[in-house]
Scaffold this motif. Structure first.
Motif, PDB file in Angstrom:
ATOM      1  N   VAL A 263       0.829  -1.208   0.000  1.00 43.92           N
ATOM      2  CA  VAL A 263       0.000   0.000   0.000  1.00 43.92           C
ATOM      3  C   VAL A 263       0.861   1.255   0.000  1.00 43.92           C
ATOM      4  O   VAL A 263       0.640   2.176  -0.795  1.00 43.92           O
ATOM      5  CB  VAL A 263      -0.974  -0.008   1.197  1.00 43.92           C
ATOM      6  N   TYR A 264       1.877   1.304   0.871  1.00 46.00           N
ATOM      7  CA  TYR A 264       2.683   2.531   0.882  1.00 46.00           C
ATOM      8  C   TYR A 264       3.570   2.625  -0.342  1.00 46.00           C
ATOM      9  O   TYR A 264       3.895   3.727  -0.808  1.00 46.00           O
ATOM     10  CB  TYR A 264       3.467   2.667   2.189  1.00 46.00           C
ATOM     11  N   ARG A 265       3.955   1.486  -0.908  1.00 50.00           N
ATOM     12  CA  ARG A 265       4.739   1.546  -2.141  1.00 50.00           C
ATOM     13  C   ARG A 265       3.910   2.112  -3.290  1.00 50.00           C
ATOM     14  O   ARG A 265       4.393   2.935  -4.074  1.00 50.00           O
ATOM     15  CB  ARG A 265       5.254   0.148  -2.504  1.00 50.00           C
ATOM     16  N   ILE A 266       2.665   1.683  -3.376  1.00 50.68           N
ATOM     17  CA  ILE A 266       1.795   2.194  -4.432  1.00 50.68           C
ATOM     18  C   ILE A 266       1.557   3.688  -4.239  1.00 50.68           C
ATOM     19  O   ILE A 266       1.559   4.460  -5.199  1.00 50.68           O
ATOM     20  CB  ILE A 266       0.463   1.413  -4.451  1.00 50.68           C
ATOM     21  N   LEU A 267       1.376   4.099  -2.985  1.00 42.87           N
ATOM     22  CA  LEU A 267       1.187   5.523  -2.715  1.00 42.87           C
ATOM     23  C   LEU A 267       2.405   6.326  -3.157  1.00 42.87           C
ATOM     24  O   LEU A 267       2.277   7.382  -3.787  1.00 42.87           O
ATOM     25  CB  LEU A 267       0.932   5.741  -1.227  1.00 42.87           C
ATOM     26  N   ILE A 268       3.591   5.810  -2.856  1.00 44.60           N
ATOM     27  CA  ILE A 268       4.814   6.505  -3.249  1.00 44.60           C
ATOM     28  C   ILE A 268       4.908   6.596  -4.767  1.00 44.60           C
ATOM     29  O   ILE A 268       5.214   7.644  -5.340  1.00 44.60           O
ATOM     30  CB  ILE A 268       6.058   5.793  -2.666  1.00 44.60           C
ATOM     31  N   PHE A 269       4.610   5.474  -5.434  1.00 42.77           N
ATOM     32  CA  PHE A 269       4.715   5.454  -6.897  1.00 42.77           C
ATOM     33  C   PHE A 269       3.706   6.402  -7.537  1.00 42.77           C
ATOM     34  O   PHE A 269       4.041   7.183  -8.426  1.00 42.77           O
ATOM     35  CB  PHE A 269       4.508   4.031  -7.426  1.00 42.77           C
ATOM     36  N   TYR A 270       2.459   6.334  -7.084  1.00 41.99           N
ATOM     37  CA  TYR A 270       1.419   7.176  -7.664  1.00 41.99           C
ATOM     38  C   TYR A 270       1.677   8.652  -7.385  1.00 41.99           C
ATOM     39  O   TYR A 270       1.721   9.475  -8.296  1.00 41.99           O
ATOM     40  CB  TYR A 270       0.045   6.772  -7.116  1.00 41.99           C
ATOM     41  N   VAL A 271       1.820   8.968  -6.110  1.00 38.27           N
ATOM     42  CA  VAL A 271       1.986  10.374  -5.730  1.00 38.27           C
ATOM     43  C   VAL A 271       3.304  10.925  -6.259  1.00 38.27           C
ATOM     44  O   VAL A 271       3.365  12.031  -6.807  1.00 38.27           O
ATOM     45  CB  VAL A 271       1.901  10.545  -4.198  1.00 38.27           C
ATOM     46  N   GLY A 272       4.377  10.133  -6.132  1.00 35.22           N
ATOM     47  CA  GLY A 272       5.684  10.594  -6.589  1.00 35.22           C
ATOM     48  C   GLY A 272       5.722  10.831  -8.083  1.00 35.22           C
ATOM     49  O   GLY A 272       6.198  11.884  -8.551  1.00 35.22           O
ATOM     50  N   ALA A 273       5.202   9.876  -8.862  1.00 31.84           N
ATOM     51  CA  ALA A 273       5.238  10.001 -10.319  1.00 31.84           C
ATOM     52  C   ALA A 273       4.389  11.175 -10.800  1.00 31.84           C
ATOM     53  O   ALA A 273       4.807  11.960 -11.658  1.00 31.84           O
ATOM     54  CB  ALA A 273       4.763   8.699 -10.967  1.00 31.84           C
ATOM     55  N   ILE A 274       3.193  11.304 -10.248  1.00 32.94           N
ATOM     56  CA  ILE A 274       2.299  12.384 -10.684  1.00 32.94           C
ATOM     57  C   ILE A 274       2.810  13.738 -10.217  1.00 32.94           C
ATOM     58  O   ILE A 274       2.713  14.741 -10.944  1.00 32.94           O
ATOM     59  CB  ILE A 274       0.865  12.116 -10.183  1.00 32.94           C
ATOM     60  N   LEU A 275       3.384  13.796  -9.016  1.00 30.55           N
ATOM     61  CA  LEU A 275       3.930  15.046  -8.510  1.00 30.55           C
ATOM     62  C   LEU A 275       5.052  15.560  -9.413  1.00 30.55           C
ATOM     63  O   LEU A 275       5.089  16.743  -9.769  1.00 30.55           O
ATOM     64  CB  LEU A 275       4.449  14.848  -7.084  1.00 30.55           C
ATOM     65  N   VAL A 276       5.942  14.663  -9.812  1.00 35.73           N
ATOM     66  CA  VAL A 276       7.035  15.036 -10.708  1.00 35.73           C
ATOM     67  C   VAL A 276       6.482  15.519 -12.051  1.00 35.73           C
ATOM     68  O   VAL A 276       6.920  16.528 -12.603  1.00 35.73           O
ATOM     69  CB  VAL A 276       7.994  13.845 -10.909  1.00 35.73           C
ATOM     70  N   MET A 277       5.487  14.793 -12.567  1.00 31.83           N
ATOM     71  CA  MET A 277       4.887  15.155 -13.843  1.00 31.83           C
ATOM     72  C   MET A 277       4.254  16.540 -13.788  1.00 31.83           C
ATOM     73  O   MET A 277       4.393  17.342 -14.722  1.00 31.83           O
ATOM     74  CB  MET A 277       3.841  14.110 -14.234  1.00 31.83           C
TER      75      MET A 277
END
Length: 481
Positions: A263-277
């Motif tokens: 769950v926290y890995r998915i949160l990091i991937f989703y939030v991190g990737a979209i934030l950078v974008m």
């Protein structure tokens, strides 16, 4: 629940481990325990990191702007609670086809029937959504290839993979998911370099795009709220962890670990990737003509980056479909063992794979190929909406079933649980209210509204099918003359 609905709640699934006992191998002739913790985590990541992030994020960003990151955090917190409810039951009784079995045992016959078939229906819609975008990604290199042709090819490939042993499947999905995870981490790292330092001819962008185009909430709190609808579709697939319990080598150790980490890995991937974008590119210039990640890196002009990302998003879609077909085959197997599906769906091949369930699910999913031929470009939104309403049904069933599970086993047994739902029962009610809110929000979105009609019709179909089934079971056998 009536006495009639309670009849037959004892498990008929031969692959069930003894309730409350130690980890045990699957009984002879049943599903085999061949999945390690790394397989389970990557299967869950494979199911959750797909079109929701790489393709559907464009529409959710259009609704919420930069505040989409907050929407993902809120949705992720709710999904974590749902997974903990499922994990509590999976720790106590690790079985394949978890949703259906737990509802069947703790709630009643119709609950088990509905939960299992609805989960299957949910992942049929998810699988169709994944196949719907495969052709769009292939068109990045081969624009003249019809999208339905690409969908058909990958349908056949993934079906063949799912007919091999579960260990081989686990390895296949592990490496598929690894590609996505490594790529997302690399993309976040590269994006961070662009944001703070710049790359080549691209100067540093900074983080001002997060508020310079209408603010962090450009469409207000309502925009962020409606984006939660797409966000919740994106998180669908994490619950695959529960399906793997019957084939995990050490479910009492691997399932809790996988739930907490994934769950926290998915949160990091989703939030991190979209934030950078969103830092690199203004949110209001992100279109829906393909994966926003590919389009952005193509526009920046980094040589080869867009093509490489397209490989990743294609892999992500195929991986998510692969996970969906895996879970559907196991769910039909579990339903057949309960007597809630035709007996032929309980057959395994010599590799221990539920061949009949896999082939049946694949055949139904092939409808996506037909729809891509008839209405190309519209299949994804239609199937996403249906998948979401079915997903809400699933999550609701999990949370309510866990409450009934607690009451059934009693306080003494609850104390022995090694993995508990936090803040029970308050957290259960918070999740239920949130899911009800998501359904209300769907009514305000034209692309999702029609699913509110499909949902009740589907519930009605399942109820009629269940009543017909129970009536047939009660009908006395003909007396031989």
């Amino acid at each position: 629940m009536s006495t009639e609905a309670r009849e037959g709640t004892a498990s008929a699934d031969p692959s069930v481990a003894p309730t409350g006992g130690e980890d045990a191998p699957t009984t002879e002739g049943g599903l085999r325990r061949g999945l390690k913790n790394r397989h389970i985590q990557m299967i869950a990541l494979g199911g959750a990191i797909g079109t929701g992030l790489f393709y559907g994020s464009a529409s959710s960003i259009g609704m919420a702007g930069p505040s989409i990151t907050l929407a993902y955090l809120i949705g992720g917190a709710v999904i974590f609670l749902i997974m903990r409810a499922l994990g509590e039951m999976s720790w106590h009784t690790p079985v394949s086809g978890a949703f259906s079995h737990y509802a069947f045992t703790n709630w009643g016959r119709f609950a088990g029937f509905f939960s299992g078939w609805n989960y299957w229906f949910n992942y049929i819609a998810v699988s169709m959504a994944e196949l719907a975008v495969v052709g769009i990604y292939v068109n990045f290199w081969l624009p003249d290839v019809p999208t339905w042709v690409s969908a058909a090819i990958f349908l056949l490939i993934v079906t063949c993979v799912n007919l091999v042993s579960v260990k081989a499947y686990g390895e296949f999905e592990f490496w598929f998911a690894i590609v996505k995870v490594v790529a997302i981490i690399a993309m976040i790292a590269l994006g961070a370099v662009i944001v703070f330092f710049g790359v080549g001819q691209t100067s540093s962008t900074g983080i001002s795009n997060l508020w310079e185009h209408g603010g962090y909430f450009p469409n207000g709190l309502w925009g962020m709220a409606t984006a939660l609808v797409v966000v919740m579709f994106s998180f669908g697939g994490v619950e695959l962890i529960g399906i793997t319990a019957g084939e995990a080598e050490n479910p009492r150790r691997s399932i809790p670990k996988a739930i907490n980490q994934v769950v926290y890995r998915i949160l990091i991937f989703y939030v991190g990737a979209i934030l950078v974008m969103l830092c690199i590119f203004p949110w209001d210039q992100i279109g829906e003509g393909g994966s926003p990640f590919v389009i952005i890196f193509d526009n920046i002009g980094i040589a080869g980056a867009a093509a490489l990302l397209n490989v990743v998003v294609l892999t992500a879609a195929v991986s998510a479909y692969n996970s969906g077909l895996y879970s559907n085959g196991r769910m039909l197997y579990s339903l057949a063992q309960q007597g809630n599906a035709p007996k032929y769906l309980g057959k395994l091949n010599r590799n221990g794979s539920p061949m009949a369930g896999v082939l049946t699910s694949s055949a139904v999913t092939a409808l996506a190929v037909v729809l891509n031929f008839l209405v190309p470009g519209k299949v994804f939104l239609y199937t996403m909406a249906v998948a979401l309403i079915a997903g809400v049904f699933n999550w609701t069933m999990v949370v309510i079933t866990q409450m009934k599970f607690r009451k059934r086993i009693g306080a003494a047994e609850v104390e022995k649980l090694g993995f508990k739902m936090p803040f029970y029962p308050v957290s259960n009610y918070i999740v239920l209210v949130f899911l009800a809110g998501v359904v209300v929000l769907m009514a305000f979105l034209p692309d999702f509204r029609y699913a509110l009609y499909v949902g009740p019709v589907w519930v009605g179909i399942l109820y009629v099918a269940f009543r017909f089934k129970t009536r047939s079971e009660r009908r006395p056998a003909p007396v031989e003359s």
